[in-house]
Design an enzyme around this catalytic site. Structure first.
Site, PDB file in Angstrom:
ATOM      1  N   GLU A 163       0.810  -1.229   0.000  1.00 23.98           N
ATOM      2  CA  GLU A 163       0.000   0.000   0.000  1.00 23.98           C
ATOM      3  C   GLU A 163       0.838   1.272   0.000  1.00 23.98           C
ATOM      4  O   GLU A 163       0.641   2.160   0.826  1.00 23.98           O
ATOM      5  CB  GLU A 163      -1.005  -0.045   1.161  1.00 23.98           C
ATOM      6  CG  GLU A 163      -1.897  -1.278   1.064  1.00 23.98           C
ATOM      7  CD  GLU A 163      -2.842  -1.470   2.260  1.00 23.98           C
ATOM      8  OE1 GLU A 163      -2.870  -0.614   3.153  1.00 23.98           O
ATOM      9  OE2 GLU A 163      -3.562  -2.492   2.267  1.00 23.98           O
ATOM     10  N   ASN A 204       2.222  -4.774  -3.281  1.00 23.41           N
ATOM     11  CA  ASN A 204       0.839  -5.216  -3.103  1.00 23.41           C
ATOM     12  C   ASN A 204      -0.030  -4.011  -2.745  1.00 23.41           C
ATOM     13  O   ASN A 204       0.367  -3.195  -1.919  1.00 23.41           O
ATOM     14  CB  ASN A 204       0.848  -6.233  -1.934  1.00 23.41           C
ATOM     15  CG  ASN A 204      -0.427  -7.000  -1.759  1.00 23.41           C
ATOM     16  OD1 ASN A 204      -0.924  -7.601  -2.713  1.00 23.41           O
ATOM     17  ND2 ASN A 204      -0.966  -6.996  -0.543  1.00 23.41           N
ATOM     18  N   HIS A 240     -10.081  -6.076  -3.049  1.00 25.72           N
ATOM     19  CA  HIS A 240     -11.168  -5.934  -2.076  1.00 25.72           C
ATOM     20  C   HIS A 240     -12.294  -5.171  -2.779  1.00 25.72           C
ATOM     21  O   HIS A 240     -12.242  -3.947  -2.880  1.00 25.72           O
ATOM     22  CB  HIS A 240     -10.684  -5.151  -0.845  1.00 25.72           C
ATOM     23  CG  HIS A 240      -9.690  -5.891  -0.016  1.00 25.72           C
ATOM     24  ND1 HIS A 240     -10.015  -7.042   0.680  1.00 25.72           N
ATOM     25  CD2 HIS A 240      -8.375  -5.662   0.229  1.00 25.72           C
ATOM     26  CE1 HIS A 240      -8.939  -7.481   1.329  1.00 25.72           C
ATOM     27  NE2 HIS A 240      -7.927  -6.673   1.060  1.00 25.72           N
ATOM     28  N   GLU A 269      -5.924 -10.671  -2.148  1.00 28.36           N
ATOM     29  CA  GLU A 269      -6.760 -10.541  -0.932  1.00 28.36           C
ATOM     30  C   GLU A 269      -8.230 -10.444  -1.316  1.00 28.36           C
ATOM     31  O   GLU A 269      -8.978  -9.620  -0.789  1.00 28.36           O
ATOM     32  CB  GLU A 269      -6.358  -9.290  -0.133  1.00 28.36           C
ATOM     33  CG  GLU A 269      -4.880  -9.226   0.216  1.00 28.36           C
ATOM     34  CD  GLU A 269      -4.519  -8.048   1.132  1.00 28.36           C
ATOM     35  OE1 GLU A 269      -5.431  -7.365   1.642  1.00 28.36           O
ATOM     36  OE2 GLU A 269      -3.313  -7.822   1.318  1.00 28.36           O
ATOM     37  N   ASP A 271     -12.021 -10.262  -1.823  1.00 23.56           N
ATOM     38  CA  ASP A 271     -13.354 -10.432  -1.235  1.00 23.56           C
ATOM     39  C   ASP A 271     -14.302  -9.481  -1.957  1.00 23.56           C
ATOM     40  O   ASP A 271     -13.867  -8.506  -2.574  1.00 23.56           O
ATOM     41  CB  ASP A 271     -13.394 -10.284   0.295  1.00 23.56           C
ATOM     42  CG  ASP A 271     -12.637  -9.105   0.867  1.00 23.56           C
ATOM     43  OD1 ASP A 271     -12.507  -8.085   0.163  1.00 23.56           O
ATOM     44  OD2 ASP A 271     -12.195  -9.193   2.029  1.00 23.56           O
TER      45      ASP A 271
HETATM   46  O1  9MR Z   1      -7.114  -9.208   7.777  1.00 24.34           O
HETATM   47  C1  9MR Z   1      -6.398  -8.251   8.517  1.00 24.34           C
HETATM   48  C2  9MR Z   1      -7.188  -7.904   9.762  1.00 24.34           C
HETATM   49  O2  9MR Z   1      -7.325  -9.009  10.622  1.00 24.34           O
HETATM   50  C3  9MR Z   1      -6.527  -6.742  10.483  1.00 24.34           C
HETATM   51  O3  9MR Z   1      -7.319  -6.344  11.570  1.00 24.34           O
HETATM   52  C4  9MR Z   1      -6.325  -5.609   9.504  1.00 24.34           C
HETATM   53  C5  9MR Z   1      -5.673  -4.415  10.143  1.00 24.34           C
HETATM   54  O4  9MR Z   1      -5.477  -3.405   9.188  1.00 24.34           O
HETATM   55  O5  9MR Z   1      -5.536  -6.059   8.417  1.00 24.34           O
HETATM   56  C6  9MR Z   1      -6.200  -7.010   7.685  1.00 24.34           C
HETATM   57  O6  9MR Z   1      -5.511  -7.317   6.513  1.00 24.34           O
HETATM   58  C7  9MR Z   1      -5.245  -6.230   5.617  1.00 24.34           C
HETATM   59  C8  9MR Z   1      -4.000  -6.598   4.855  1.00 24.34           C
HETATM   60  O7  9MR Z   1      -2.950  -6.838   5.741  1.00 24.34           O
HETATM   61  C9  9MR Z   1      -3.610  -5.513   3.867  1.00 24.34           C
HETATM   62  N1  9MR Z   1      -4.702  -5.168   2.990  1.00 24.34           N
HETATM   63  C10 9MR Z   1      -5.961  -4.863   3.658  1.00 24.34           C
HETATM   64  C11 9MR Z   1      -6.353  -6.007   4.592  1.00 24.34           C
HETATM   65  C12 9MR Z   1      -7.706  -5.717   5.236  1.00 24.34           C
HETATM   66  O8  9MR Z   1      -7.615  -4.628   6.102  1.00 24.34           O
END
Ligand code: 9MR
Length: 349
Positions: A163, A204, A240, A269, A271
């Protein structure tokens, strides 16, 4: 009995050789021939089909049964992030990440490791101090080197930088960017490569599925990194998606242009969330989106695989972050497959 034991030993030896060669074997060995798993269907296209998971869920045996059989690639949702792996400066903790790597190994699954350099989920010692560029560079190098070395030979790929850009294509003003300038990305890739020359190294991000300023920023950066010979293998499209914002119709052409640079791409990732309550119509549209994004990846030679951001609504991150939204994954909260699961199977068949 002895014959069975010998056969089992032989099968184990063959599996070990295949795993060492980077060939996924587990689900192929486990599933019934009538109902191939998503992983097996993807393997027929030379792709993988993965899921994220997280440590607290691993006590749920109904959950781990599907996690261990349907997928051939696993991503730790949190366990390899900085707050988990270096909670105090210079003190490393591999407990959470190792638990997932060990589980994946037992299930003959590979691991997409996530993530080394991000602005989020950083430990307090890192965010509460004013660092000079020289100090922060040393901290970053040590973190990357130590973590990547720890997992050397055990993971397929690393999301090295996560990011890095804003939606308008400008660099995100993170601790890293503000203190080190844009060169932190090339440095991170070089350090990761030195620590594990065989891991596939990715940048990513989200909101880069459609062409637009943010994905253009990645395209320009990728081209520049390639031209400068920086070690770097692929772009992860987080994917996402949300029904209310429309399907990214340029996904396929966007993946293709990165292939044109000689890079791998992956949907990392996935969804597809919706405003709740879910309805048959929304679930049907969601299924269609899962079908389309799978077809897009399969249509692009160097799109190497798809990972969903956990597989069941029971453990999705969405409801906590987007109140009133959810139902984003192919399995519902009771671990029953939804129309999206069938759509994935059809798209992969
Ligand atoms: O799935 C992850 C969640 O359990 C955490 O609380 C969250 C914190 O920001 O991060 C989630 O995973 C993220 C990933 O690492 C990067 N892209 C966005 C994902 C969803 O927030």
């Amino acid at each position: 009995m002895p014959r069975n034991t010998t056969r089992l030993r032989l099968a184990g030896a063959v599996a070990a050789v295949l795993v060492a060669a980077g060939v996924a074997t587990g689900p192929a060995a486990q599933a019934s021939p009538e109902q191939p798993t998503l992983a097996q269907l993807a393997q027929r296209h030379g792709r993988y089909f993965g899921s994220a998971t997280d440590n607290p869920e691993l006590t749920d045996t109904a959950y781990t049964k599907i996690l261990g059989s349907e997928f051939d690639m696993i991503t730790p949702g949190n366990g390899m992030k900085w707050y988990a792996t270096e909670p105090q400066q210079g003190v490393f903790d591999w407990t959470a990440g190792d638990q997932i790597v060990d589980l994946a190994r037992r299930n003959h699954q590979r691991v997409r490791a996530h993530t080394l350099v991000w602005h989020s989920q950083l430990p307090g010692w890192l965010t509460s101090k004013q660092w000079t560029a020289a100090e922060l560079r040393a901290v970053l190098k040590k973190h990357i080197t130590t973590e990547v070395r720890h997992y050397r030979g055990k993971v397929y790929s690393w999301d090295v930088v996560n990011e890095a850009f804003n939606d308008d294509g400008s660099y995100r003003e993170t601790l890293w960017y503000k203190t080190l300038g844009p060169g932190y990305i090339a440095d991170a890739l070089r350090w990761a490569h030195q620590a594990d020359p065989h891991a596939r190294l990715y940048l990513n991000d989200y909101n880069i599925e459609a062409t637009g300023p943010k994905s253009d920023a990645y395209y320009a950066l990728a081209k520049d990194l390639r031209a400068r010979g920086v070690p770097f293998d692929g772009i992860g499209f987080q994917t996402h998606l949300a029904l209310q914002y429309g399907y990214p119709t340029t996904l396929k052409e966007n993946l293709s242009r990165f292939s044109g640079l000689g890079l791998d791409t992956a949907l990392t990732e996935v969804d597809v969330r919706m405003q709740l309550p879910a309805s048959d119509a929304k679930l049907a549209e969601q299924a269609d989106w899962y079908r389309q994004l799978t077809e897009a990846c399969l249509a692009v030679r160097r799109c190497v695989g798809i990972t969903i951001w956990d597989y069941t609504d029971k453990y999705s991150w969405i409801p906590a972050v987007f109140p009133g939204e959810g139902a984003a994954l192919p399995w519902d909260e009771q671990l029953h497959p939804k129309p999206a699961y069938q759509a994935l199977r059809e798209a992969l068949s």
